[in-house]
Design a protein around this motif. Structure first.
Motif, PDB file in Angstrom:
ATOM      1  N   LEU A 105       0.819  -1.216   0.000  1.00  0.00           N
ATOM      2  CA  LEU A 105       0.000   0.000   0.000  1.00  0.00           C
ATOM      3  C   LEU A 105       0.851   1.264   0.000  1.00  0.00           C
ATOM      4  N   LEU A 106       1.960   1.221   0.694  1.00  0.00           N
ATOM      5  CA  LEU A 106       2.769   2.418   0.895  1.00  0.00           C
ATOM      6  C   LEU A 106       3.866   2.611  -0.154  1.00  0.00           C
ATOM      7  N   LEU A 107       3.899   1.770  -1.158  1.00  0.00           N
ATOM      8  CA  LEU A 107       4.905   1.897  -2.201  1.00  0.00           C
ATOM      9  C   LEU A 107       4.630   3.151  -3.034  1.00  0.00           C
ATOM     10  N   ASN A 108       5.595   4.045  -3.077  1.00  0.00           N
ATOM     11  CA  ASN A 108       5.517   5.285  -3.872  1.00  0.00           C
ATOM     12  C   ASN A 108       4.307   6.152  -3.525  1.00  0.00           C
ATOM     13  N   VAL A 109       3.984   6.229  -2.261  1.00  0.00           N
ATOM     14  CA  VAL A 109       2.812   6.989  -1.831  1.00  0.00           C
ATOM     15  C   VAL A 109       3.063   8.492  -1.978  1.00  0.00           C
ATOM     16  N   PRO A 110       2.107   9.219  -2.554  1.00  0.00           N
ATOM     17  CA  PRO A 110       2.260  10.681  -2.679  1.00  0.00           C
ATOM     18  C   PRO A 110       2.183  11.374  -1.319  1.00  0.00           C
ATOM     19  N   THR A 111       2.600  12.625  -1.290  1.00  0.00           N
ATOM     20  CA  THR A 111       2.603  13.350  -0.013  1.00  0.00           C
ATOM     21  C   THR A 111       1.273  14.034   0.287  1.00  0.00           C
ATOM     22  N   SER A 112       0.519  14.386  -0.729  1.00  0.00           N
ATOM     23  CA  SER A 112      -0.780  15.028  -0.515  1.00  0.00           C
ATOM     24  C   SER A 112      -1.749  14.039   0.130  1.00  0.00           C
ATOM     25  N   PRO A 113      -2.461  14.449   1.170  1.00  0.00           N
ATOM     26  CA  PRO A 113      -3.395  13.521   1.831  1.00  0.00           C
ATOM     27  C   PRO A 113      -4.441  12.915   0.886  1.00  0.00           C
ATOM     28  N   VAL A 114      -5.063  13.727   0.050  1.00  0.00           N
ATOM     29  CA  VAL A 114      -6.075  13.196  -0.872  1.00  0.00           C
ATOM     30  C   VAL A 114      -5.428  12.246  -1.879  1.00  0.00           C
ATOM     31  N   ASP A 115      -4.311  12.669  -2.452  1.00  0.00           N
ATOM     32  CA  ASP A 115      -3.607  11.815  -3.417  1.00  0.00           C
ATOM     33  C   ASP A 115      -3.126  10.521  -2.760  1.00  0.00           C
ATOM     34  N   SER A 116      -2.721  10.611  -1.515  1.00  0.00           N
ATOM     35  CA  SER A 116      -2.264   9.436  -0.791  1.00  0.00           C
ATOM     36  C   SER A 116      -3.390   8.412  -0.622  1.00  0.00           C
ATOM     37  N   VAL A 117      -4.557   8.883  -0.263  1.00  0.00           N
ATOM     38  CA  VAL A 117      -5.699   7.977  -0.080  1.00  0.00           C
ATOM     39  C   VAL A 117      -6.127   7.385  -1.421  1.00  0.00           C
ATOM     40  N   VAL A 118      -6.183   8.204  -2.450  1.00  0.00           N
ATOM     41  CA  VAL A 118      -6.524   7.699  -3.784  1.00  0.00           C
ATOM     42  C   VAL A 118      -5.503   6.643  -4.204  1.00  0.00           C
ATOM     43  N   HIS A 119      -4.235   6.917  -3.948  1.00  0.00           N
ATOM     44  CA  HIS A 119      -3.157   5.971  -4.255  1.00  0.00           C
ATOM     45  C   HIS A 119      -3.368   4.641  -3.515  1.00  0.00           C
ATOM     46  N   MET A 120      -3.761   4.718  -2.252  1.00  0.00           N
ATOM     47  CA  MET A 120      -3.983   3.485  -1.485  1.00  0.00           C
ATOM     48  C   MET A 120      -5.089   2.643  -2.117  1.00  0.00           C
ATOM     49  N   PHE A 121      -6.119   3.278  -2.648  1.00  0.00           N
ATOM     50  CA  PHE A 121      -7.172   2.531  -3.330  1.00  0.00           C
ATOM     51  C   PHE A 121      -6.682   1.970  -4.667  1.00  0.00           C
ATOM     52  N   GLU A 122      -5.802   2.703  -5.344  1.00  0.00           N
ATOM     53  CA  GLU A 122      -5.199   2.163  -6.571  1.00  0.00           C
ATOM     54  C   GLU A 122      -4.370   0.929  -6.250  1.00  0.00           C
ATOM     55  N   ARG A 123      -3.620   1.005  -5.169  1.00  0.00           N
ATOM     56  CA  ARG A 123      -2.806  -0.147  -4.750  1.00  0.00           C
ATOM     57  C   ARG A 123      -3.700  -1.318  -4.332  1.00  0.00           C
ATOM     58  N   LEU A 124      -4.805  -1.000  -3.654  1.00  0.00           N
ATOM     59  CA  LEU A 124      -5.760  -2.044  -3.281  1.00  0.00           C
ATOM     60  C   LEU A 124      -6.285  -2.747  -4.531  1.00  0.00           C
ATOM     61  N   GLU A 125      -6.597  -1.977  -5.555  1.00  0.00           N
ATOM     62  CA  GLU A 125      -7.085  -2.577  -6.805  1.00  0.00           C
ATOM     63  C   GLU A 125      -6.065  -3.557  -7.374  1.00  0.00           C
ATOM     64  N   ARG A 126      -4.814  -3.128  -7.430  1.00  0.00           N
ATOM     65  CA  ARG A 126      -3.757  -4.020  -7.956  1.00  0.00           C
ATOM     66  C   ARG A 126      -3.585  -5.254  -7.068  1.00  0.00           C
ATOM     67  N   TRP A 127      -3.685  -5.041  -5.752  1.00  0.00           N
ATOM     68  CA  TRP A 127      -3.567  -6.162  -4.811  1.00  0.00           C
ATOM     69  C   TRP A 127      -4.679  -7.183  -5.065  1.00  0.00           C
ATOM     70  N   MET A 128      -5.892  -6.685  -5.225  1.00  0.00           N
ATOM     71  CA  MET A 128      -7.013  -7.595  -5.445  1.00  0.00           C
ATOM     72  C   MET A 128      -6.829  -8.354  -6.762  1.00  0.00           C
ATOM     73  N   GLU A 129      -6.379  -7.679  -7.792  1.00  0.00           N
ATOM     74  CA  GLU A 129      -6.144  -8.322  -9.084  1.00  0.00           C
ATOM     75  C   GLU A 129      -5.074  -9.403  -8.982  1.00  0.00           C
ATOM     76  N   GLU A 130      -3.991  -9.087  -8.287  1.00  0.00           N
ATOM     77  CA  GLU A 130      -2.840  -9.986  -8.255  1.00  0.00           C
ATOM     78  C   GLU A 130      -2.884 -11.043  -7.158  1.00  0.00           C
ATOM     79  N   PHE A 131      -3.366 -10.655  -5.966  1.00  0.00           N
ATOM     80  CA  PHE A 131      -3.199 -11.534  -4.812  1.00  0.00           C
ATOM     81  C   PHE A 131      -4.489 -11.959  -4.119  1.00  0.00           C
ATOM     82  N   ALA A 132      -5.612 -11.320  -4.450  1.00  0.00           N
ATOM     83  CA  ALA A 132      -6.840 -11.636  -3.717  1.00  0.00           C
ATOM     84  C   ALA A 132      -8.090 -11.554  -4.604  1.00  0.00           C
TER      85      ALA A 132
END
Length: 172
Positions: free
Chosen positions: A64-91
């Protein structure tokens, strides 16, 4: 090092086969060690599950924290992008932690491991968003994506990202 290799292989076995299906003999084969070595590190199937969940937990947080942006909104959006990739690849079938509780609802070690994992994910949303007051709402969006993924796929992620962005922007 050997314990980490065993744990990683156990995580993969549970991810692919679920928790009810693999016998200890199958888990031994999946782990690539003797039964004696497997039991040295994990004296029961439940201990193997807890070890696999702990390993997956750390992998997930790091992911989740790989290459996370510094902006709070961008950081949360990034975490959901990472979640999407996680679900595709691992779950692709949903959250492994929730599956563990479903398979072993009376086991306190497994329940505690899942509760700790979920609490730390919730805390991560508080930290990354800079909004402890919205941690639970953001966490619930995360959990909704994890649960709805097998049915909705990336539609769940897009909806969660939009909702999280609106929530963070409206309640400043």
């Amino acid at each position: 090092m050997l314990k980490q290799q065993i744990t990683a292989r156990l995580e993969l076995a549970f991810s692919l086969q679920g928790f009810a299906e693999p016998s200890v003999a199958q888990l031994k084969d999946a782990s690539g060690v003797s039964l004696r070595t497997l039991y040295k590190y994990y004296p029961s199937k439940e201990a193997m599950i807890v070890g696999a969940l702990a390993h997956r937990h750390q992998r997930y947080l790091d992911y989740l924290l790989l290459n996370v942006p510094t902006s709070p909104v961008d950081s949360v959006v990034h975490m959901f992008e990472r979640l999407e990739r996680w679900m595709e690849e691992f779950a692709p079938h949903g959250c492994l932690s929730i599956s563990a509780i479903a398979a072993f609802p009376e086991n306190l070690q497994i329940t505690d491991a899942v509760h700790q994992h979920k609490q730390q994910v919730r805390e991560l949303f508080a930290e990354q968003s800079g909004r402890a007051d919205l941690a639970t709402a953001l966490f619930l969006l995360h959990e909704g994506v994890s649960s709805a993924w097998p049915v909705l796929g990336n539609t769940a992620v897009l909806s969660a990202q939009q909702t999280a962005t609106q929530l963070l922007q409206v309640t400043k």
